[in-house]
Design an enzyme around this catalytic site. Structure first.
Site, PDB file in Angstrom:
ATOM      1  N   ASP A  12       0.833  -1.209   0.000  1.00 26.38           N
ATOM      2  CA  ASP A  12       0.000   0.000   0.000  1.00 26.38           C
ATOM      3  C   ASP A  12       0.869   1.261   0.000  1.00 26.38           C
ATOM      4  O   ASP A  12       2.016   1.238   0.440  1.00 26.38           O
ATOM      5  CB  ASP A  12      -0.914  -0.024   1.235  1.00 26.38           C
ATOM      6  CG  ASP A  12      -2.106   0.903   1.079  1.00 26.38           C
ATOM      7  OD1 ASP A  12      -2.389   1.354  -0.056  1.00 26.38           O
ATOM      8  OD2 ASP A  12      -2.756   1.196   2.108  1.00 26.38           O
ATOM      9  N   HIS A  29       2.801   3.547  -8.863  1.00 28.73           N
ATOM     10  CA  HIS A  29       2.589   2.129  -9.203  1.00 28.73           C
ATOM     11  C   HIS A  29       3.796   1.575  -9.967  1.00 28.73           C
ATOM     12  O   HIS A  29       4.185   0.426  -9.796  1.00 28.73           O
ATOM     13  CB  HIS A  29       1.320   1.967 -10.032  1.00 28.73           C
ATOM     14  CG  HIS A  29       0.067   2.360  -9.294  1.00 28.73           C
ATOM     15  ND1 HIS A  29      -0.170   1.979  -7.999  1.00 28.73           N
ATOM     16  CD2 HIS A  29      -1.012   3.109  -9.661  1.00 28.73           C
ATOM     17  CE1 HIS A  29      -1.340   2.464  -7.600  1.00 28.73           C
ATOM     18  NE2 HIS A  29      -1.861   3.163  -8.590  1.00 28.73           N
ATOM     19  N   LEU A 123      11.740 -19.596  -4.435  1.00 22.64           N
ATOM     20  CA  LEU A 123      10.564 -18.889  -3.908  1.00 22.64           C
ATOM     21  C   LEU A 123       9.364 -19.023  -4.845  1.00 22.64           C
ATOM     22  O   LEU A 123       9.501 -18.923  -6.066  1.00 22.64           O
ATOM     23  CB  LEU A 123      10.912 -17.390  -3.801  1.00 22.64           C
ATOM     24  CG  LEU A 123       9.750 -16.463  -3.419  1.00 22.64           C
ATOM     25  CD1 LEU A 123       9.477 -16.545  -1.930  1.00 22.64           C
ATOM     26  CD2 LEU A 123      10.046 -15.024  -3.811  1.00 22.64           C
TER      27      LEU A 123
HETATM   28  C1  IPE Z   1      -5.464  -2.779  -0.595  1.00 21.59           C
HETATM   29  O1  IPE Z   1      -5.112  -1.450  -0.714  1.00 21.59           O
HETATM   30  C2  IPE Z   1      -5.357  -3.447  -1.942  1.00 21.59           C
HETATM   31  C3  IPE Z   1      -4.018  -3.588  -2.479  1.00 21.59           C
HETATM   32  C4  IPE Z   1      -2.899  -3.251  -1.912  1.00 21.59           C
HETATM   33  C5  IPE Z   1      -3.955  -4.202  -3.782  1.00 21.59           C
HETATM   34  P1  IPE Z   1      -6.199  -0.306  -0.898  1.00 21.59           P
HETATM   35  O2  IPE Z   1      -5.447   0.975  -0.934  1.00 21.59           O
HETATM   36  O3  IPE Z   1      -7.062  -0.613  -2.054  1.00 21.59           O
HETATM   37  O4  IPE Z   1      -7.052  -0.451   0.441  1.00 21.59           O
HETATM   38  P2  IPE Z   1      -8.009   0.553   1.182  1.00 21.59           P
HETATM   39  O5  IPE Z   1      -9.015   1.032   0.179  1.00 21.59           O
HETATM   40  O6  IPE Z   1      -7.151   1.690   1.667  1.00 21.59           O
HETATM   41  O7  IPE Z   1      -8.596  -0.246   2.301  1.00 21.59           O
HETATM   42  C1  IPE Z   2      -1.321   0.311  -3.465  1.00 21.66           C
HETATM   43  O1  IPE Z   2      -1.163   1.678  -3.429  1.00 21.66           O
HETATM   44  C2  IPE Z   2      -1.503  -0.218  -4.859  1.00 21.66           C
HETATM   45  C3  IPE Z   2      -2.866  -0.685  -5.156  1.00 21.66           C
HETATM   46  C4  IPE Z   2      -3.867  -0.727  -4.318  1.00 21.66           C
HETATM   47  C5  IPE Z   2      -3.103  -1.149  -6.501  1.00 21.66           C
HETATM   48  P1  IPE Z   2      -2.390   2.667  -3.461  1.00 21.66           P
HETATM   49  O2  IPE Z   2      -2.706   2.975  -4.882  1.00 21.66           O
HETATM   50  O3  IPE Z   2      -3.519   2.139  -2.663  1.00 21.66           O
HETATM   51  O4  IPE Z   2      -1.760   3.938  -2.773  1.00 21.66           O
HETATM   52  P2  IPE Z   2      -2.460   4.894  -1.715  1.00 21.66           P
HETATM   53  O5  IPE Z   2      -2.995   4.038  -0.620  1.00 21.66           O
HETATM   54  O6  IPE Z   2      -3.548   5.610  -2.455  1.00 21.66           O
HETATM   55  O7  IPE Z   2      -1.369   5.794  -1.280  1.00 21.66           O
HETATM   56 MG    MG Z   3      -4.076   2.322  -0.745  1.00 19.28          MG
END
Ligand code: IPE
Ligand code: IPE
Ligand code: MG
Length: 231
Positions: A12, A29, A123
């Site tokens: 995240d 990303h 792995l």
């Molecule tokens: C969880 O992250 C999903 C992934 C890392 C793929 P999100 O950023 O989507 O989760 P929420 O919305 O903050 O709970």
């Molecule tokens: C995690 O990073 C990647 C995915 C959920 C695909 P986020 O895109 O959720 O990044 P934040 O949480 O908005 O910073």
């Molecule tokens: Mg996120």
């Protein structure tokens, strides 16, 4: 050092990482994909058996179209760039989630990575993509119910057997979430029953070998009792 057999990571913070640098979310990303390479190679070196990375949740379709489109393209960019290195390091690629919803070329590149690496014995790098734990449970329960209805098996399911109906059957030893959120967001709800949880404020694009080692070290300080008493 006791290395966890199975590590799951909620990757995240890509968006916030990019925003803090004045960049579009997609730049986060992109950088996050490079972190996957770094962390997978290091987990392999440390002797982790399976690393499950949450790359796209069943809820992430709610995001703006542009971002979803980019996230759909990312596995292709990632594997084209790194599959050779993963092969050289004996890493086996698998995935969990319903791939069907992704563009045909994305599906193809993922399936190709899986088949190319299937004999590898290092792995297991499992990418959770269009994965949601509730969906996984629903699909597994449907399959089981169908087998019972067809008299293919008795209504005698136990906990170990339920795992056979899931996309990810293993128990998780260590669950890490980056970027400070303290929630599970529909990831591996069944499998983390006795996982050790680590929440770090480091954003996923900044996570690296040292961060992973710190998590493994922290794991070593936990007293895993599984409902028993301290040994
Ligand atoms: C969880 O992250 C999903 C992934 C890392 C793929 P999100 O950023 O989507 O989760 P929420 O919305 O903050 O709970
Ligand atoms: C995690 O990073 C990647 C995915 C959920 C695909 P986020 O895109 O959720 O990044 P934040 O949480 O908005 O910073
Ligand atoms: Mg996120």
């Amino acid at each position: 050092m006791n290395v966890p057999k199975t590590i799951a990571i909620i990757m995240d913070g890509n968006g916030r990482w990019a925003k803090a640098k004045g960049l579009p979310r997609t730049a986060g990303h992109k950088q996050g994909a490079d972190t996957i390479r770094t962390v997978a190679l290091h987990a392999n070196k440390r002797g982790v058996k399976k690393l499950i990375l949450y790359a796209f949740s069943t809820e992430n379709w709610k995001r703006p179209e542009d971002e979803v489109r980019y996230l759909c393209k990312l596995p292709g960019l990632f594997f084209n760039r790194y599959i050779k290195e993963l092969m050289e390091n004996n890493i086996q690629v698998t995935f969990a989630g319903e791939l069907e919803r992704f563009p045909a070329d994305t599906q193809k590149v993922i399936r190709k990575a899986v088949s190319m690496t299937e004999e590898n014995t290092g792995l297991e790098l499992c990418i959770a993509i269009n994965y949601g734990s509730r969906r996984e449970l629903v699909l597994g329960i449907r399959q089981y119910a169908q087998q019972v209805a067809n008299h293919q098996r008795a209504n005698d399911l136990d906990e170990d057997q339920l795992a056979d109906y899931l996309m990810i059957p293993e128990e998780i030893d260590l669950l890490i979430r980056t970027s400070g959120e303290l929630r599970i967001s529909n990831f591996l709800l069944w499998q983390i029953a006795y996982a050790e949880l680590i929440f770090t404020s480091v954003a996923w694009p900044d996570f690296d070998e040292e961060q992973l080692d710190r998590c493994i070290e922290e794991f070593n300080h936990r007293d895993r009792r599984f409902g028993g008493i301290q040994s």
